[in-house]
Design a protein around this motif. Structure first.
Motif, mmCIF file in Angstrom:
data_model
loop_
_atom_site.group_PDB
_atom_site.id
_atom_site.type_symbol
_atom_site.label_atom_id
_atom_site.label_comp_id
_atom_site.label_asym_id
_atom_site.label_seq_id
_atom_site.Cartn_x
_atom_site.Cartn_y
_atom_site.Cartn_z
ATOM 1 N N GLU A 150 7.824 18.888 -6.776
ATOM 2 C CA GLU A 150 7.633 17.596 -7.433
ATOM 3 C C GLU A 150 8.309 17.567 -8.804
ATOM 4 O OE1 GLU A 150 3.277 17.095 -5.278
ATOM 5 O OE2 GLU A 150 3.401 17.383 -7.437
ATOM 6 N N ASP A 214 -1.283 5.533 -7.929
ATOM 7 C CA ASP A 214 0.155 5.342 -7.759
ATOM 8 C C ASP A 214 0.851 4.801 -9.002
ATOM 9 O OD1 ASP A 214 -0.623 2.706 -7.719
ATOM 10 O OD2 ASP A 214 -0.080 2.348 -5.624
ATOM 11 N N ARG A 220 2.933 9.182 -6.601
ATOM 12 C CA ARG A 220 3.928 8.411 -5.842
ATOM 13 C C ARG A 220 4.819 9.335 -5.014
ATOM 14 N NH1 ARG A 220 4.462 5.505 -10.744
ATOM 15 N NH2 ARG A 220 6.532 6.392 -11.121
ATOM 16 N N LEU A 221 5.169 10.477 -5.589
ATOM 17 C CA LEU A 221 5.968 11.438 -4.838
ATOM 18 C C LEU A 221 5.180 11.990 -3.650
ATOM 19 C CD1 LEU A 221 7.740 13.446 -7.687
ATOM 20 C CD2 LEU A 221 8.845 12.038 -5.949
ATOM 21 N N ALA A 224 5.145 9.759 -0.787
ATOM 22 C CA ALA A 224 6.436 9.700 -0.095
ATOM 23 C C ALA A 224 6.772 11.005 0.624
ATOM 24 C CB ALA A 224 7.546 9.372 -1.098
ATOM 25 N N ARG A 225 5.804 11.916 0.716
ATOM 26 C CA ARG A 225 6.058 13.249 1.268
ATOM 27 C C ARG A 225 6.659 13.214 2.668
ATOM 28 N NH1 ARG A 225 7.066 16.834 -1.400
ATOM 29 N NH2 ARG A 225 8.878 16.787 -0.050
ATOM 30 N N VAL A 227 8.440 10.927 4.157
ATOM 31 C CA VAL A 227 9.835 10.469 4.123
ATOM 32 C C VAL A 227 10.740 11.563 3.565
ATOM 33 C CG1 VAL A 227 11.417 8.791 3.112
ATOM 34 C CG2 VAL A 227 9.160 8.058 3.900
ATOM 35 N N LEU A 228 10.314 12.202 2.493
ATOM 36 C CA LEU A 228 11.120 13.277 1.906
ATOM 37 C C LEU A 228 11.310 14.420 2.899
ATOM 38 C CD1 LEU A 228 9.494 13.287 -1.640
ATOM 39 C CD2 LEU A 228 11.834 12.574 -1.098
#
Length: 265
Positions: A150, A214, A220-221, A224-225, A227-228
């Motif tokens: 992160e 958020d 926020r990261l 999005a885990r 998707v990452l």
């Protein structure tokens, strides 16, 4: 919110660092920096720092005098009604494991903006004061491979260069007092592995509601885990990049130092 160790889809992976040799290897950086003068173990009550507490307790059963006096410290920022109770819970867990515990409180008016940064600065300043009063050089924290990933992404978003993208190192100067050291022995471990440690010990941990806020960058990261991960930006790959960038930074620093100390031609 308090969660029992062992709940959740990722809470029962194999226990991490259960053997004596593994524990000695894991905590060698802390032993080296502490130098026998003692160390603080920073424990908020979250899963990562609670696992650190357990791993240090296991280590001291193998190497009882390796660190010198060990004190568990919790910083109560006073930002939530539950924070005092959570610090008391950490104190109880520390006592069960045979550790002295100290709660430090962030007193005074809190800023209306930049609260997270101000809280971090206050936390490190309070910890530095306790270290100075105890004659200690090292404080250990529960930063993990997930935190490392992160941090790399956050700094990438800010356009950081090699220094910033090298992210966190295992041993670094304490931000509030560079003569003291912060040690992060768990950077090679995932949060899931550490929750496996707690599951084995049937220990609980606290979920800080701010971890789901958020408005903050880290939550926020985390949201999005998936998707990452689908793009190959997994915690493992990002942490590996951070390690390689640390090596690049060290090499550049060595080249610069050699250049600056070489005799003029």
């Amino acid at each position: 919110m308090t969660r029992p160790g062992g709940n959740g889809p990722d809470a029962r992976p194999p226990d991490a660092y259960a053997t004596p040799d593994d524990l000695v290897s894991l905590l060698e950086p802390l032993r080296r920096v502490a130098g026998g003068a003692g160390a603080l173990i920073a424990v908020s009550g979250g899963s990562d720092s609670m696992a650190l507490l357990v791993l240090v307790a296991r280590y001291l059963k193998v190497c009882p005098s390796a660190l010198g006096p060990v004190v568990v410290v919790t910083v109560d920022h006073g930002l939530r009604a539950e924070s005092g109770q959570e610090a008391a819970s950490v104190a109880q867990s520390a006592a069960r494991l045979g550790f002295e515990h100290v709660t430090l409180r962030w007193e005074g008016k809190k800023p209306a903006t930049g609260l997270a940064e101000a809280a971090r600065d206050a936390r490190y300043a309070l910890i530095a004061g306790l270290m100075r009063s105890r004659g200690m050089q090292a404080v250990a924290t529960g930063h993990t491979r997930d935190d490392q990933a992160e941090t790399l992404l956050m700094r990438l978003a800010r356009g950081s260069g090699v220094d910033g993208l090298a992210a966190m190192t295992t041993v670094a100067p304490l931000p509030s007092d560079p003569e003291l050291s912060i040690v992060r022995p768990l950077l090679g471990l995932s949060r899931a592995q550490l929750r496996g440690v707690l599951a084995r010990e049937s220990l609980t941990w606290v979920e800080d509601p701010s971890n789901a806020d958020d408005r903050q960058e880290r939550p926020r990261l985390r949201a999005a885990r998936a998707v990452l991960d689908s793009l190959g930006l997994t915690p493992d790959s990002l942490a590996l990049s951070a390690t390689r960038l640390q090596r690049a930074r060290q090499a550049l620093s060595a080249i610069a130092a050699a250049f600056l100390t070489s005799p003029a031609v």
